[in-house]
Write a protein that holds these residues in place. Structure first.
Motif, PDB file in Angstrom:
ATOM      1  N   VAL A   1      -0.048   0.733 -11.625  1.00  0.00           N
ATOM      2  CA  VAL A   1       0.153  -0.472 -10.825  1.00  0.00           C
ATOM      3  C   VAL A   1      -0.848  -1.527 -11.274  1.00  0.00           C
ATOM      4  O   VAL A   1      -1.931  -1.221 -11.771  1.00  0.00           O
ATOM      5  N   ALA A   2      -0.439  -2.794 -11.117  1.00  0.00           N
ATOM      6  CA  ALA A   2      -1.313  -3.927 -11.395  1.00  0.00           C
ATOM      7  C   ALA A   2      -1.083  -4.959 -10.302  1.00  0.00           C
ATOM      8  O   ALA A   2      -0.019  -4.982  -9.669  1.00  0.00           O
ATOM      9  N   LEU A   3      -2.069  -5.823 -10.092  1.00  0.00           N
ATOM     10  CA  LEU A   3      -1.991  -6.775  -8.993  1.00  0.00           C
ATOM     11  C   LEU A   3      -2.469  -8.142  -9.466  1.00  0.00           C
ATOM     12  O   LEU A   3      -3.594  -8.287  -9.958  1.00  0.00           O
ATOM     13  N   VAL A   4      -1.583  -9.144  -9.358  1.00  0.00           N
ATOM     14  CA  VAL A   4      -1.911 -10.542  -9.637  1.00  0.00           C
ATOM     15  C   VAL A   4      -1.853 -11.297  -8.312  1.00  0.00           C
ATOM     16  O   VAL A   4      -0.854 -11.208  -7.590  1.00  0.00           O
ATOM     17  N   VAL A   5      -2.917 -12.022  -7.992  1.00  0.00           N
ATOM     18  CA  VAL A   5      -3.004 -12.773  -6.743  1.00  0.00           C
ATOM     19  C   VAL A   5      -3.114 -14.256  -7.073  1.00  0.00           C
ATOM     20  O   VAL A   5      -3.942 -14.655  -7.915  1.00  0.00           O
ATOM     21  N   PHE A   6      -2.283 -15.094  -6.435  1.00  0.00           N
ATOM     22  CA  PHE A   6      -2.375 -16.539  -6.663  1.00  0.00           C
ATOM     23  C   PHE A   6      -2.451 -17.264  -5.322  1.00  0.00           C
ATOM     24  O   PHE A   6      -1.713 -16.966  -4.391  1.00  0.00           O
ATOM     25  N   ARG A   7      -3.408 -18.188  -5.243  1.00  0.00           N
ATOM     26  CA  ARG A   7      -3.638 -18.977  -4.029  1.00  0.00           C
ATOM     27  C   ARG A   7      -4.495 -20.187  -4.396  1.00  0.00           C
ATOM     28  O   ARG A   7      -5.335 -20.111  -5.302  1.00  0.00           O
ATOM     29  N   GLY A   8      -4.244 -21.284  -3.742  1.00  0.00           N
ATOM     30  CA  GLY A   8      -5.024 -22.498  -4.013  1.00  0.00           C
ATOM     31  C   GLY A   8      -4.880 -22.924  -5.453  1.00  0.00           C
ATOM     32  O   GLY A   8      -3.777 -23.092  -5.977  1.00  0.00           O
ATOM     33  N   LYS A   9      -6.014 -23.089  -6.141  1.00  0.00           N
ATOM     34  CA  LYS A   9      -6.014 -23.492  -7.545  1.00  0.00           C
ATOM     35  C   LYS A   9      -6.296 -22.323  -8.478  1.00  0.00           C
ATOM     36  O   LYS A   9      -6.518 -22.520  -9.677  1.00  0.00           O
TER      37      LYS A   9
ATOM     38  N   LEU B   1      -6.585  -4.390  -2.577  1.00  0.00           N
ATOM     39  CA  LEU B   1      -5.603  -4.960  -1.667  1.00  0.00           C
ATOM     40  C   LEU B   1      -6.232  -5.301  -0.319  1.00  0.00           C
ATOM     41  O   LEU B   1      -5.951  -6.343   0.276  1.00  0.00           O
ATOM     42  N   ALA B   2      -7.097  -4.407   0.175  1.00  0.00           N
ATOM     43  CA  ALA B   2      -7.713  -4.639   1.482  1.00  0.00           C
ATOM     44  C   ALA B   2      -8.600  -5.876   1.474  1.00  0.00           C
ATOM     45  O   ALA B   2      -8.708  -6.593   2.472  1.00  0.00           O
ATOM     46  N   GLY B   3      -9.259  -6.155   0.330  1.00  0.00           N
ATOM     47  CA  GLY B   3     -10.164  -7.297   0.256  1.00  0.00           C
ATOM     48  C   GLY B   3      -9.513  -8.589  -0.167  1.00  0.00           C
ATOM     49  O   GLY B   3     -10.209  -9.574  -0.439  1.00  0.00           O
ATOM     50  N   MET B   4      -8.174  -8.619  -0.268  1.00  0.00           N
ATOM     51  CA  MET B   4      -7.478  -9.809  -0.738  1.00  0.00           C
ATOM     52  C   MET B   4      -7.436 -10.869   0.355  1.00  0.00           C
ATOM     53  O   MET B   4      -6.841 -10.652   1.407  1.00  0.00           O
ATOM     54  N   PRO B   5      -8.080 -12.053   0.154  1.00  0.00           N
ATOM     55  CA  PRO B   5      -8.073 -13.093   1.194  1.00  0.00           C
ATOM     56  C   PRO B   5      -6.800 -13.924   1.133  1.00  0.00           C
ATOM     57  O   PRO B   5      -6.016 -13.835   0.182  1.00  0.00           O
ATOM     58  N   GLY B   6      -6.573 -14.725   2.143  1.00  0.00           N
ATOM     59  CA  GLY B   6      -5.432 -15.626   2.171  1.00  0.00           C
ATOM     60  C   GLY B   6      -5.868 -17.025   2.519  1.00  0.00           C
ATOM     61  O   GLY B   6      -6.896 -17.246   3.156  1.00  0.00           O
ATOM     62  N   GLY B   7      -5.068 -18.003   2.077  1.00  0.00           N
ATOM     63  CA  GLY B   7      -5.359 -19.388   2.392  1.00  0.00           C
ATOM     64  C   GLY B   7      -5.218 -20.282   1.183  1.00  0.00           C
ATOM     65  O   GLY B   7      -5.325 -19.840   0.038  1.00  0.00           O
ATOM     66  N   GLY B   8      -4.946 -21.572   1.423  1.00  0.00           N
ATOM     67  CA  GLY B   8      -4.804 -22.526   0.329  1.00  0.00           C
ATOM     68  C   GLY B   8      -3.355 -22.785  -0.004  1.00  0.00           C
ATOM     69  O   GLY B   8      -2.430 -22.338   0.680  1.00  0.00           O
TER      70      GLY B   8
ATOM     71  N   ARG C   1      -3.975   3.788 -12.625  1.00  0.00           N
ATOM     72  CA  ARG C   1      -3.391   4.855 -11.819  1.00  0.00           C
ATOM     73  C   ARG C   1      -4.298   5.227 -10.652  1.00  0.00           C
ATOM     74  O   ARG C   1      -4.019   6.181  -9.930  1.00  0.00           O
ATOM     75  N   SER C   2      -5.380   4.503 -10.481  1.00  0.00           N
ATOM     76  CA  SER C   2      -6.335   4.804  -9.422  1.00  0.00           C
ATOM     77  C   SER C   2      -5.824   4.238  -8.097  1.00  0.00           C
ATOM     78  O   SER C   2      -5.872   3.028  -7.861  1.00  0.00           O
ATOM     79  N   LEU C   3      -5.370   5.114  -7.224  1.00  0.00           N
ATOM     80  CA  LEU C   3      -4.855   4.673  -5.935  1.00  0.00           C
ATOM     81  C   LEU C   3      -5.972   4.118  -5.052  1.00  0.00           C
ATOM     82  O   LEU C   3      -5.789   3.115  -4.362  1.00  0.00           O
ATOM     83  N   ALA C   4      -7.153   4.743  -5.092  1.00  0.00           N
ATOM     84  CA  ALA C   4      -8.258   4.271  -4.257  1.00  0.00           C
ATOM     85  C   ALA C   4      -8.684   2.862  -4.661  1.00  0.00           C
ATOM     86  O   ALA C   4      -8.943   2.000  -3.812  1.00  0.00           O
ATOM     87  N   ARG C   5      -8.760   2.625  -5.957  1.00  0.00           N
ATOM     88  CA  ARG C   5      -9.161   1.296  -6.427  1.00  0.00           C
ATOM     89  C   ARG C   5      -8.132   0.243  -6.016  1.00  0.00           C
ATOM     90  O   ARG C   5      -8.490  -0.863  -5.599  1.00  0.00           O
TER      91      ARG C   5
ATOM     92  N   GLU D   1       0.829  -1.205   0.000  1.00  0.00           N
ATOM     93  CA  GLU D   1       0.000   0.000   0.000  1.00  0.00           C
ATOM     94  C   GLU D   1       0.866   1.259   0.000  1.00  0.00           C
ATOM     95  O   GLU D   1       0.584   2.226  -0.710  1.00  0.00           O
ATOM     96  N   LEU D   2       1.945   1.250   0.790  1.00  0.00           N
ATOM     97  CA  LEU D   2       2.855   2.395   0.785  1.00  0.00           C
ATOM     98  C   LEU D   2       3.531   2.552  -0.572  1.00  0.00           C
ATOM     99  O   LEU D   2       3.713   3.664  -1.075  1.00  0.00           O
ATOM    100  N   LEU D   3       3.912   1.438  -1.180  1.00  0.00           N
ATOM    101  CA  LEU D   3       4.561   1.498  -2.482  1.00  0.00           C
ATOM    102  C   LEU D   3       3.581   1.965  -3.554  1.00  0.00           C
ATOM    103  O   LEU D   3       3.956   2.654  -4.505  1.00  0.00           O
ATOM    104  N   LEU D   4       2.311   1.595  -3.408  1.00  0.00           N
ATOM    105  CA  LEU D   4       1.290   2.084  -4.330  1.00  0.00           C
ATOM    106  C   LEU D   4       1.212   3.610  -4.281  1.00  0.00           C
ATOM    107  O   LEU D   4       1.075   4.268  -5.314  1.00  0.00           O
ATOM    108  N   ALA D   5       1.281   4.163  -3.072  1.00  0.00           N
ATOM    109  CA  ALA D   5       1.230   5.619  -2.944  1.00  0.00           C
ATOM    110  C   ALA D   5       2.424   6.269  -3.629  1.00  0.00           C
ATOM    111  O   ALA D   5       2.297   7.301  -4.294  1.00  0.00           O
ATOM    112  N   GLU D   6       3.625   5.673  -3.498  1.00  0.00           N
ATOM    113  CA  GLU D   6       4.808   6.199  -4.188  1.00  0.00           C
ATOM    114  C   GLU D   6       4.619   6.158  -5.701  1.00  0.00           C
ATOM    115  O   GLU D   6       4.959   7.100  -6.414  1.00  0.00           O
TER     116      GLU D   6
END
Length: 594
Positions: free
Chosen positions: A446-454, A473-480, A464-468, A433-438
Motif C-alpha cells: 500500500v502507498a498513501l498520497v495526501v493532498f491539501r492546501g498547497k 493514516l492516524a496522523g493525517m490532518p485535514g484542512g485547506g 507492506r508494513s500495516l503498523a506504519r 484502515e480496514l482496506l489496508l488490513a485486507e
C-alpha cells in the motif's frame, strides 16, 4: 418423519462416514483456522483408523515427481535402466491425504488430486517410464480462506462429499469415534445396505430444491445416508438418515433456499369477467370420467418431507452464512492477491522445458539427468575407474521454468482539504484502515498520497508494513483547499513507478471533487478544475487501473466526468464504510487482466 431433526454433531457424522467409506465419499473441505478444534477432529479420525492405513500430509510446493511418481534417479543411474518410483498419491491408496492451506494449492496439485479421485488411480508416462498405480483415497482439504479470499478450487471441492467447520467443542471434548471391531462391523453393515428407488428419488428432489445440479452430490448423499443408518445397525435407510445426509452434503452446496409451498385454496375459482368468453370445456376424449386426479407420488412426498425437516433444523446463523456465501457466488470470485508472471532469473519453479542455459536461464540438473538416464544403455555409457560416465546430449538439457507472483500495490490518493474534512475524512480514514488490513492479508503493498492546501505529499511509500500505514493514516490532518490536479499528477507518477518496477498498481482516489487550488498554489475554481481535467486526461493515457470514490454527501456529476477522463471506475459512496469501499476496490481488481 419428525418435523425437526434430532440434535446431532454433524462433524462427528461426517468423520464416521469417512471412516466407513473413505474412498467412496472422497473426503471433506474443512473450513476454518488451524486451531485446536480442527486438530482434534483430524486426530480423532487418524486414531480411529485401522493400523497401517496410509496418512499423508502434503508439503507446500510438492513437485509432480513426488506427488505422482516418476523416475527413481539413483536406482536408474546405478542399473543403467529406467526404474520407476511411486508418488504420494499411489502410496496413499486406501488412506487419507491431508492438504494444508488447500485454498492456496497450486493448480497442478488440485488437478492431480481431482483426477485421482475420478479415476481411482494415478498414471505416469514420462522420462522413459509408464506406470499405473491404484490411488483410491480420501482428501481432507484444509481451507483457511477468510472473507472474500478464494476458497478451495471448485474442481477439487466438487469431488469431496463434505464441507464443514469444526465446532470448538472438538478442542476439549471430542466425541469418541468407532474403532477396531466396532468400525469393521459398521463397514460390513454399510456394505450390505442399499438405497431403494423412493429414497434415491427423494435425494434427487432435495438436490433440485436446494439448487444442487451435480450428480456427484446426490451419490455422496446416498452413501452418507447408508453410513448413518449403519450407525444404528440398520441396512435399511430411513427418513431421518436421508435428512441428515442432506444437511451434511447438499445444504453446504446450496445455491438457493427452497421456497415454502403456498397454501392450497379449496374454493372454486371465480367466474371470468363478462367481457371475457368462458374457457372451452375440456375434451371428453382426453380423459375418462372415471380416471382419478393424479396425486403426488410417494417419492415426491418423501422429498418434501426431507426438505421440510432440514429447513426446520437449520439454525439462524447457518442460514445467514449460507445466504452470504450464495451472494458471494453470485458476485463472482474475490479480488486477486496478485498476478502471476513468468520469470527467467527468479521466482518459484513450476516445471522444466528443453533448452540451453543461456541468457540467465538456469539448468535443472536433476531433470537433465532424468531425461538422459533411460538412454544410457543405448548410448553405450562406460565405466571409468569404477564410476559410470553418463552420455549427455544437448536434447537432454532441461532449464527451469520459474514463476513469480506480482503483488498489487494499492496507491491511495486522499483529499484532506477543508471541504473533505468537513464531509467524510473521518469515515474515509476508517474505511482505508480496514482496506489496508485486507491488503496486508493478500500480501499486497500500500502507498498513501495526501493532498491539501498547497501541498501534495507521499505520506507513505509502497510498503507492506500495516503498523506504519496505520500510524501515517492516524496522523493525517485535514484542512485547506483542494489541489486536485497536483494530487492526480503525484499519484499517477507513483503508480507508473510501480509499473516500471514490474508491479501491478491500483489507484484509489478519495475526494469530493471540489478543486479550487491550481498547480502553482493560487486559488480559483475555474482554473483548478481545468487543470484537473488535463491531469485526468494524462492519467487516462497511461492506462492505469483506478477507482474514483466520490465522498460528497450527494454524487458530484463533475467528479463522475473526471473519472471518465481518467478511464477509472466511479463509485459514489456518501457513507464511506470499509465493506463498501473494499467491495468497490475488489471489483476493479477483478476487472483488470492479470
Amino acid at each position: 418423519m419428525s418435523a425437526v431433526l434430532p440434535e446431532v454433531d454433524l462433524t462427528a457424522f461426517a468423520a464416521i462416514c469417512l471412516l466407513v467409506d473413505p474412498a467412496g465419499l472422497g473426503g471433506a473441505v474443512v473450513e476454518g483456522p488451524a486451531d485446536a478444534a480442527r486438530a482434534g477432529w483430524l486426530d480423532a479420525i487418524r486414531r480411529a483408523l485401522p493400523g497401517g492405513t496410509p496418512w499423508f500430509r502434503l508439503p507446500s510446493g510438492i513437485t509432480d515427481d513426488r506427488l505422482l511418481g516418476g523416475l527413481d534417479l539413483t536406482a536408474t543411474l546405478a542399473t543403467g535402466r529406467p526404474v520407476a518410483e511411486r508418488g504420494v498419491l499411489a502410496a496413499a491408496d486406501q488412506g487419507f491425504v491431508v492438504v494444508p492451506m488447500a485454498e492456496r494449492a497450486a493448480a497442478n496439485v488440485a488437478g492431480a488430486l481431482a483426477a485421482a479421485r475420478d479415476a481411482g488411480l494415478v498414471r505416469v508416462q514420462r522420462d522413459g517410464i509408464a506406470m499405473e498405480s491404484p490411488a483410491r483415497l480420501a482428501v481432507l482439504a484444509l481451507d483457511e480462506h477468510e472473507g472474500d479470499e478464494a476458497p478451495v478450487a471448485g474442481a477439487l471441492a466438487a469431488r469431496l462429499a463434505f464441507r464443514l467447520s469444526v465446532p470448538h467443542s472438538w478442542a476439549d471434548d471430542a466425541p469418541v469415534l468407532p474403532t477396531g471391531e466396532e468400525l469393521q462391523q459398521l463397514r460390513r453393515t454399510y456394505a450390505d445396505s442399499a438405497l431403494d428407488e423412493a429414497a434415491t428419488r427423494a435425494l434427487v428432489g432435495a438436490a433440485a430444491a436446494f439448487g444442487v445440479d451435480d450428480i456427484r452430490a446426490v451419490l455422496f448423499a446416498g452413501r452418507a445416508a447408508r453410513a448413518i443408518a449403519a450407525l444404528d445397525e440398520r441396512d435399511v435407510v430411513q427418513d431421518d438418515d436421508l435428512a441428515h445426509a442432506v444437511r451434511l452434503v447438499l445444504v453446504p452446496r446450496a445455491t438457493r433456499m427452497p421456497e415454502p409451498e403456498p397454501p392450497q385454496d379449496d374454493a372454486p375459482p371465480p367466474p371470468p369477467p363478462p367481457s371475457e368468453p368462458p374457457p372451452p370445456p375440456p375434451d371428453a376424449s382426453d380423459a375418462s370420467p372415471d380416471e382419478p386426479t393424479p396425486e403426488p407420488g410417494p417419492e415426491e412426498s418423501l422429498a418434501d418431507q426431507v426438505v421440510d425437516a432440514v429447513l426446520a433444523s437449520l439454525p439462524p446463523e447457518l442460514l445467514a452464512s449460507l445466504g452470504a456465501r450464495m451472494e458471494r457466488q453470485r458476485a463472482g470470485a474475490a479480488g486477486r492477491s496478485g498476478a502471476v508472471a513468468k520469470a527467467t532469473a527468479r521466482g518459484r519453479q513450476v516445471g522444466t522445458t528443453p533448452g540451453l542455459p543461456r541468457g540467465g536461464k538456469r539448468l535443472d540438473l536433476l531433470a537433465t539427468l532424468r531425461t538422459a538416464a533411460p538412454w544410457q544403455r543405448l548410448r553405450g555409457a562406460t565405466l571409468v575407474d569404477g564410476v559410470r560416465r553418463l552420455a549427455i546430449r544437448a536434447e537432454d538439457l532441461r532449464i527451469r521454468r520459474l514463476r513469480q507472483r506480482i503483488g498489487t500495490t494499492v496507491c491511495f490518493a486522499v483529499d484532506a482539504s477543508g471541504s473533505q474534512a468537513l464531509n467524510r475524512l473521518g469515515e474515509a480514514k476508517g474505511a482505508i484502515e480496514l482496506l489496508l488490513a485486507e491488503s496486508y492479508v493478500r500480501r499486497d503493498r500500500v502507498a498513501l498520497v495526501v493532498f491539501r492546501g498547497k501541498t501534495v505529499e507521499i505520506a507513505l511509500p509502497p510498503t507492506r508494513s500495516l503498523a506504519r500505514a496505520k500510524r501515517t493514516l492516524a496522523g493525517m490532518p485535514g484542512g485547506g483547499g483542494t489541489p486536485l490536479a497536483s494530487g492526480l499528477d503525484a499519484v499517477g507518477e507513483l503508480a507508473l513507478k510501480v509499473k516500471r518496477e514490474g508491479g501491478r498498481p491500483l489507484v484509489v482516489l478519495l475526494t469530493d471533487g471540489r478543486a479550487n487550488i491550481a498547480r502553482d498554489g493560487t486559488g480559483g475554481r475555474p482554473r483548478a478544475e481545468a487543470e484537473a481535467d488535463v491531469s485526468a486526461r494524462r492519467f487516462g493515457s497511461q492506462a492505469l487501473p483506478a477507482l474514483v470514490v466520490d465522498t460528497s454527501p450527494r454524487p458530484n456529476p463533475a467528479l463522475a466526468a473526471l473519472a471518465k477522463l481518467m478511464g477509472a471506475r466511479y463509485a459514489p459512496l456518501p457513507v464511506v464504510r470499509g465493506d463498501t469501499l473494499g467491495a468497490a476496490v475488489r471489483a476493479v481488481m477483478r476487472s483488470e487482466p492479470a
